[in-house]
Design a protein around this motif. Sequence first.
Motif: not given
Length: 146
Positions: A88-101, A111-112
């Motif tokens: 779940f953490i990996a998916e959330a990080k990838a999503d944040a990267d994709k959205r530029g967050e 994120f922490e």
Amino acid sequence: MKKTLLAIALMASMAGVSAKTVATVNGTKIDSAVIDRQVSDLKKQSNGQIKDSPELRERLKQGAIVHTVIVQEAKKRKLHEDKDYKNFIAEAKADADKRGESKKSTFKQDFEDFKENLLEQAFAMDVLKKNPVTEQDVRKEYNQIS
């Protein structure tokens, strides 16, 4: 240019100096910067309706203490090593990267905080799984209060 960089570095280092420890939980320090950030967030989210006060800061400090205890217990139970949690953490990080967050200056801390909040939820689920509530338990409690 060098003077500007030096001034920025000096200001950044002094920002950490002004934070003081407001509580220590099993060796983990909670500093005033955590409370300051929460106060700032609450003021923004409430459009200024929530005002900074000693009472607010005390409530936030107590919440930070409870949060810290729960996160410590979750880590003691190794819930942060759970495959679903990690995925779940990996998916959330990838999503944040994709959205530029992840490029925002506050992303690392945000994120922490997200990971710790997720760990709190994992802890609650673990407690419920290990201590299931039966229909009989619910009826007993209901009968006691009615």
